[in-house]
Write a protein that holds these residues in place. Structure first.
Motif, PDB file in Angstrom:
ATOM      1  N   ALA A 244      34.629 -26.503 -30.436  1.00 35.23           N
ATOM      2  CA  ALA A 244      34.439 -25.163 -30.758  1.00 35.23           C
ATOM      3  C   ALA A 244      35.111 -23.836 -30.337  1.00 35.23           C
ATOM      4  O   ALA A 244      35.604 -22.953 -30.929  1.00 35.23           O
ATOM      5  CB  ALA A 244      32.863 -24.888 -30.494  1.00 35.23           C
TER       6      ALA A 244
ATOM      7  N   SER B 130      39.516 -23.385 -31.717  1.00 39.15           N
ATOM      8  CA  SER B 130      39.937 -22.451 -32.500  1.00 39.15           C
ATOM      9  C   SER B 130      39.982 -21.241 -31.876  1.00 39.15           C
ATOM     10  O   SER B 130      40.905 -20.260 -32.333  1.00 39.15           O
ATOM     11  CB  SER B 130      39.168 -22.620 -34.053  1.00 39.15           C
ATOM     12  OG  SER B 130      37.519 -22.162 -33.654  1.00 39.15           O
ATOM     13  N   LYS B 131      39.044 -20.656 -31.097  1.00 35.11           N
ATOM     14  CA  LYS B 131      38.957 -19.553 -30.495  1.00 35.11           C
ATOM     15  C   LYS B 131      40.304 -19.369 -29.593  1.00 35.11           C
ATOM     16  O   LYS B 131      40.871 -18.267 -29.592  1.00 35.11           O
ATOM     17  CB  LYS B 131      37.648 -19.137 -29.690  1.00 35.11           C
ATOM     18  CG  LYS B 131      36.475 -19.311 -30.478  1.00 35.11           C
ATOM     19  CD  LYS B 131      35.207 -19.181 -29.598  1.00 35.11           C
ATOM     20  CE  LYS B 131      33.942 -19.370 -30.561  1.00 35.11           C
ATOM     21  NZ  LYS B 131      32.782 -19.174 -29.583  1.00 35.11           N
TER      22      LYS B 131
ATOM     23  N   HIS C  74      43.996 -19.898 -40.255  1.00 37.36           N
ATOM     24  CA  HIS C  74      42.979 -21.125 -40.537  1.00 37.36           C
ATOM     25  C   HIS C  74      42.568 -21.660 -39.421  1.00 37.36           C
ATOM     26  O   HIS C  74      41.463 -22.102 -39.087  1.00 37.36           O
ATOM     27  CB  HIS C  74      43.505 -22.086 -41.769  1.00 37.36           C
ATOM     28  CG  HIS C  74      42.628 -23.225 -41.989  1.00 37.36           C
ATOM     29  ND1 HIS C  74      41.383 -22.760 -42.750  1.00 37.36           N
ATOM     30  CD2 HIS C  74      42.466 -24.245 -41.857  1.00 37.36           C
ATOM     31  CE1 HIS C  74      40.731 -23.911 -42.857  1.00 37.36           C
ATOM     32  NE2 HIS C  74      41.160 -24.817 -42.475  1.00 37.36           N
ATOM     33  N   TRP C  75      43.312 -22.222 -38.526  1.00 38.04           N
ATOM     34  CA  TRP C  75      43.044 -22.982 -37.161  1.00 38.04           C
ATOM     35  C   TRP C  75      42.303 -22.007 -36.399  1.00 38.04           C
ATOM     36  O   TRP C  75      41.268 -22.140 -35.701  1.00 38.04           O
ATOM     37  CB  TRP C  75      44.365 -23.231 -36.612  1.00 38.04           C
ATOM     38  CG  TRP C  75      45.058 -24.384 -36.994  1.00 38.04           C
ATOM     39  CD1 TRP C  75      44.502 -25.375 -37.849  1.00 38.04           C
ATOM     40  CD2 TRP C  75      46.378 -24.719 -36.837  1.00 38.04           C
ATOM     41  NE1 TRP C  75      45.474 -26.333 -38.337  1.00 38.04           N
ATOM     42  CE2 TRP C  75      46.852 -25.827 -37.670  1.00 38.04           C
ATOM     43  CE3 TRP C  75      47.281 -24.238 -35.978  1.00 38.04           C
ATOM     44  CZ2 TRP C  75      47.770 -26.674 -37.783  1.00 38.04           C
ATOM     45  CZ3 TRP C  75      48.402 -25.196 -35.881  1.00 38.04           C
ATOM     46  CH2 TRP C  75      48.794 -26.185 -36.730  1.00 38.04           C
ATOM     47  N   SER C  76      42.319 -20.580 -36.470  1.00 38.57           N
ATOM     48  CA  SER C  76      41.760 -19.917 -35.620  1.00 38.57           C
ATOM     49  C   SER C  76      40.600 -19.232 -36.293  1.00 38.57           C
ATOM     50  O   SER C  76      39.818 -18.563 -35.358  1.00 38.57           O
ATOM     51  CB  SER C  76      42.886 -18.603 -35.377  1.00 38.57           C
ATOM     52  OG  SER C  76      42.494 -17.605 -36.483  1.00 38.57           O
ATOM     53  N   GLY C  77      39.939 -19.925 -37.156  1.00 38.27           N
ATOM     54  CA  GLY C  77      38.921 -19.604 -37.831  1.00 38.27           C
ATOM     55  C   GLY C  77      37.794 -20.891 -37.729  1.00 38.27           C
ATOM     56  O   GLY C  77      37.482 -21.171 -36.755  1.00 38.27           O
ATOM     57  N   ASP C  78      37.495 -21.430 -38.851  1.00 41.40           N
ATOM     58  CA  ASP C  78      36.480 -22.533 -38.856  1.00 41.40           C
ATOM     59  C   ASP C  78      37.097 -23.900 -38.576  1.00 41.40           C
ATOM     60  O   ASP C  78      36.320 -24.826 -38.335  1.00 41.40           O
ATOM     61  CB  ASP C  78      35.645 -22.614 -39.990  1.00 41.40           C
ATOM     62  CG  ASP C  78      34.798 -21.263 -40.388  1.00 41.40           C
ATOM     63  OD1 ASP C  78      34.416 -20.808 -39.176  1.00 41.40           O
ATOM     64  OD2 ASP C  78      34.431 -20.760 -41.386  1.00 41.40           O
ATOM     65  N   ALA C  79      38.362 -23.887 -38.599  1.00 37.80           N
ATOM     66  CA  ALA C  79      39.166 -25.243 -38.647  1.00 37.80           C
ATOM     67  C   ALA C  79      39.462 -25.536 -37.308  1.00 37.80           C
ATOM     68  O   ALA C  79      39.733 -24.772 -36.294  1.00 37.80           O
ATOM     69  CB  ALA C  79      40.582 -25.389 -39.480  1.00 37.80           C
ATOM     70  N   THR C  80      39.258 -26.728 -36.965  1.00 33.28           N
ATOM     71  CA  THR C  80      39.742 -27.195 -35.580  1.00 33.28           C
ATOM     72  C   THR C  80      41.117 -27.458 -35.462  1.00 33.28           C
ATOM     73  O   THR C  80      41.785 -28.201 -36.219  1.00 33.28           O
ATOM     74  CB  THR C  80      38.991 -28.655 -35.190  1.00 33.28           C
ATOM     75  OG1 THR C  80      37.786 -28.295 -35.158  1.00 33.28           O
ATOM     76  CG2 THR C  80      39.362 -29.040 -33.757  1.00 33.28           C
TER      77      THR C  80
ATOM     78  N   ASP D 279      32.415 -21.393 -24.959  1.00 32.68           N
ATOM     79  CA  ASP D 279      33.275 -22.383 -25.573  1.00 32.68           C
ATOM     80  C   ASP D 279      34.615 -22.211 -25.556  1.00 32.68           C
ATOM     81  O   ASP D 279      35.515 -23.187 -25.277  1.00 32.68           O
ATOM     82  CB  ASP D 279      32.850 -22.576 -27.162  1.00 32.68           C
ATOM     83  CG  ASP D 279      31.363 -22.753 -27.318  1.00 32.68           C
ATOM     84  OD1 ASP D 279      30.980 -23.395 -26.599  1.00 32.68           O
ATOM     85  OD2 ASP D 279      30.892 -22.491 -28.479  1.00 32.68           O
ATOM     86  N   GLU D 280      34.843 -20.994 -25.567  1.00 30.81           N
ATOM     87  CA  GLU D 280      36.518 -20.883 -25.204  1.00 30.81           C
ATOM     88  C   GLU D 280      36.920 -21.290 -23.755  1.00 30.81           C
ATOM     89  O   GLU D 280      38.066 -21.900 -23.764  1.00 30.81           O
ATOM     90  CB  GLU D 280      37.085 -19.391 -25.583  1.00 30.81           C
ATOM     91  CG  GLU D 280      38.485 -19.278 -25.817  1.00 30.81           C
ATOM     92  CD  GLU D 280      38.955 -17.775 -26.048  1.00 30.81           C
ATOM     93  OE1 GLU D 280      40.152 -17.380 -25.667  1.00 30.81           O
ATOM     94  OE2 GLU D 280      37.985 -16.971 -26.741  1.00 30.81           O
TER      95      GLU D 280
END
Length: 148
Positions: free
Chosen positions: A19, A22-23, A66-72, A98-99
């Motif tokens: 989780a 992506s952050k 995209h990776w920084s959003g919902d995608a791993t 999480d980050e």
């Protein structure tokens, strides 16, 4: 900015790493001083040069976003984002637990450490308090020899 463990800490550590990855990449996208295409290129080139991974190809800005959003994101992208963030003069901190888990996980996988205390002592000073608990969890996970 770095939060202490809260109710999210009841989730397995590696779920928090996923989780937070992506952050972590999003943090690089937010603080990097270039457009997303250039930041994606810097991320991939740095991964190759610093031997943090071998991207199959250089991603574009859309992929990085995209990776920084919902995608791993791929592991190399998170590891490299951490590598770049800890070198920034602004001394960024993880924005949530999480980050912080992702930062700690990547810290352990970016270098070799003989003990958790050595890994903790090698952190930049501004990250030592913030990453103390996540680093201990990352060490337990790392010593458990998770294969991913």
């Amino acid at each position: 900015m770095c939060e202490r463990p809260d109710e999210t800490s009841s989730r397995p550590f590696y779920a928090r790493v996923l989780a937070g990855s992506s952050k972590l990449v999003g943090h690089w996208l937010m603080l990097g001083q270039a457009d997303p295409d250039r930041l994606a290129m810097i991320l991939a080139d740095t991964a190759r040069i610093a031997k943090l991974g071998e991207p199959e190809s250089t991603p574009d800005g859309v992929t990085l976003t995209h990776w920084s959003g919902d995608a791993t994101p791929p592991r190399w992208a998170a590891r490299t984002a951490l590598f770049l963030l800890v070198q920034m003069p602004a001394k960024p901190l993880p924005r949530d637990h999480d980050e912080a888990c992702a930062w700690a996980y990547c810290w352990l996988h970016n270098r070799e450490f003989e003990a958790c205390e050595t890994a903790h002592a090698s952190l930049p000073e501004h990250l030592r308090d913030c990453l103390a608990a996540p680093l201990a969890e990352a060490w337990q996970d790392y010593r458990g020899l998770r294969l991913i």
